[in-house]
Design a protein around this motif. Structure first.
Motif, short mmCIF file in Angstrom:
data_model
loop_
_atom_site.label_atom_id
_atom_site.label_comp_id
_atom_site.label_asym_id
_atom_site.label_seq_id
_atom_site.Cartn_x
_atom_site.Cartn_y
_atom_site.Cartn_z
N ILE A 26 135.91 58.25 53.19
CA ILE A 26 136.03 57.93 51.78
C ILE A 26 136.68 56.42 51.57
O ILE A 26 136.44 55.62 50.90
N SER A 27 137.88 56.15 52.41
CA SER A 27 138.57 54.97 52.46
C SER A 27 137.67 53.84 52.79
O SER A 27 137.89 52.74 52.28
N GLY A 28 136.65 53.70 53.62
CA GLY A 28 135.75 52.81 54.10
C GLY A 28 134.35 52.73 53.35
O GLY A 28 133.70 52.51 54.26
N ALA A 29 134.20 53.43 52.40
CA ALA A 29 133.05 53.71 51.65
C ALA A 29 132.18 52.43 51.35
O ALA A 29 130.99 52.37 51.66
N ILE A 30 133.10 51.42 51.14
CA ILE A 30 132.28 50.16 50.65
C ILE A 30 131.67 49.62 51.89
O ILE A 30 130.85 48.87 51.84
N THR A 31 132.49 49.41 53.21
CA THR A 31 132.10 48.86 54.27
C THR A 31 130.80 49.69 54.92
O THR A 31 130.08 48.86 55.28
N ILE A 32 130.90 51.02 54.61
CA ILE A 32 129.78 51.66 55.17
C ILE A 32 128.56 51.34 54.27
O ILE A 32 127.49 51.10 54.93
N ARG A 33 128.71 51.30 53.13
CA ARG A 33 127.34 50.74 52.22
C ARG A 33 127.16 49.33 52.62
O ARG A 33 125.74 49.09 52.65
N ALA A 34 128.03 48.48 52.90
CA ALA A 34 127.62 47.31 53.23
C ALA A 34 126.87 46.98 54.65
O ALA A 34 125.93 46.21 54.54
N PHE A 35 127.14 47.93 55.38
CA PHE A 35 126.48 47.82 56.69
C PHE A 35 125.09 48.93 56.76
O PHE A 35 124.73 49.01 57.62
N GLU A 38 125.23 54.89 56.06
CA GLU A 38 125.54 56.08 55.46
C GLU A 38 124.97 57.18 56.16
O GLU A 38 125.63 58.30 56.39
N ASP A 39 123.66 57.23 56.66
CA ASP A 39 123.06 58.06 57.65
C ASP A 39 123.94 58.42 58.62
O ASP A 39 123.92 59.79 58.97
N ARG A 40 124.46 57.40 59.71
CA ARG A 40 124.95 57.92 60.64
C ARG A 40 126.42 58.72 60.37
O ARG A 40 126.66 59.61 61.03
N PHE A 41 127.02 58.21 59.48
CA PHE A 41 128.31 58.76 59.02
C PHE A 41 128.11 60.33 58.36
O PHE A 41 128.79 61.29 58.77
N PHE A 42 126.99 60.47 57.75
CA PHE A 42 126.55 61.69 57.14
C PHE A 42 126.09 62.62 58.38
O PHE A 42 126.65 63.75 58.43
N ALA A 43 125.40 62.18 59.40
CA ALA A 43 125.25 62.97 60.37
C ALA A 43 126.05 63.43 61.19
O ALA A 43 126.37 64.39 61.72
N LYS A 44 127.30 62.59 61.33
CA LYS A 44 128.68 62.85 62.20
C LYS A 44 129.07 63.80 61.40
O LYS A 44 129.90 64.79 61.98
#
Length: 261
Positions: A26-35, A38-44
């Motif tokens: 949640i806190s790093g959502a902007i960075t996750i979307r920039a790179f 999303e799929d890797r974080f969702f799978a984890k």
């Protein structure tokens, strides 16, 4: 009961990992979307959910097994009592007495069942709390606040020259290196920008200047003083930092800038 206590401890541990990953996402959502990660974080996240669901399901099954055994015991006692009362001579008990005995048996066993479940939960929580206390007790203490035989001058650092020599840092003995032998020299008065992706070690490098984490190898020298040889109070009281997450206290602007006066 023994299995349920251990499963409840594992459930609490895996739930903590899940909550930590969720907070980081949640806190790093902007960075996750920039790179586009999303799929890797969702799978984890799904993997952590599965790891938490397994002990939770087993703990639920252990509780259901305890409930089944207690209910079987309750049924056996009630059936045996009813059989004995049926064999007693007529007139030994009044109809109200029969009803009262049946209710008392049922209520006592149900009360014992509820108490046993509550005691199980309380005992498991106490075990988890004791384990966490033991983990904190095993954490190595920081270095001394003051080293009398090696104190810097009151006006140190005069120039602010920072010399980093082959700096290697890891957060645990068995963990991989976060910083892999950094060597550089920062002249006093210069404005230096440290650039890198998330997790590359920018915050770790700044934390090393304050000895929030001790180097595995290498040295940091500020104005000819090796910071690993002086006390933590002497080091941190002579350096200043503005964190990336600002915190404002109640009071005046002056108090927020210098809360210790």
């Amino acid at each position: 009961l023994a299995s349920a206590k251990e499963l409840m401890r594992i459930n609490g541990t895996t739930k903590s990992d899940l909550a930590n990953h969720l907070g980081e996402s949640i806190s790093g959502a902007i960075t996750i979307r920039a790179f586009e990660e999303e799929d890797r974080f969702f799978a984890k996240n799904l993997d952590l959910v599965d790891k938490n669901a397994s002990p939770y399901f087993c703990n639920f099954a252990a509780t259901e097994w305890l409930i089944q055994r207690l209910e079987i015991l309750s049924t056996a006692v009630l059936s045996f009592s009813a059989f004995i009362m049926a064999l007693l001579p007529q007139g030994t008990f009044s109809p109200a007495g029969f009803v009262g005995m049946a209710l008392s048996y049922g209520l006592s066993l149900n009360f014992a069942f509820v108490v046993s479940i509550e005691m199980q939960c309380k005992l498991a929580n106490q075990i988890i709390s004791v384990e966490r206390v033991n983990q904190y007790m095993d954490i190595q203490s920081e270095a001394a606040e003051v080293v009398e035989e090696n104190r810097p001058l009151s006006d140190w650092p005069q120039n602010g020259n920072v010399d980093i020599r082959d700096l290697k840092i890891r957060y645990r003995k068995d963990a991989p290196l976060v910083l892999h032998g950094i060597t550089c020299r920062l002249e006093g008065g210069d404005k230096i920008g440290i650039v890198g992706r998330t997790g590359s070690g920018k915050t770790t490098l700044i934390g090393a200047l304050f000895r929030l984490v001790e180097p595995a190898e290498g040295r940091i020298i500020i104005d000819s003083v090796d910071i690993s040889t002086i006390g933590l109070h002497d080091l941190r009281s002579h350096l200043g930092i503005i964190p990336q997450d600002p915190t404002l206290f109640q009071g005046t602007v002056r108090y927020n800038l210098d809360p210790l006066g």
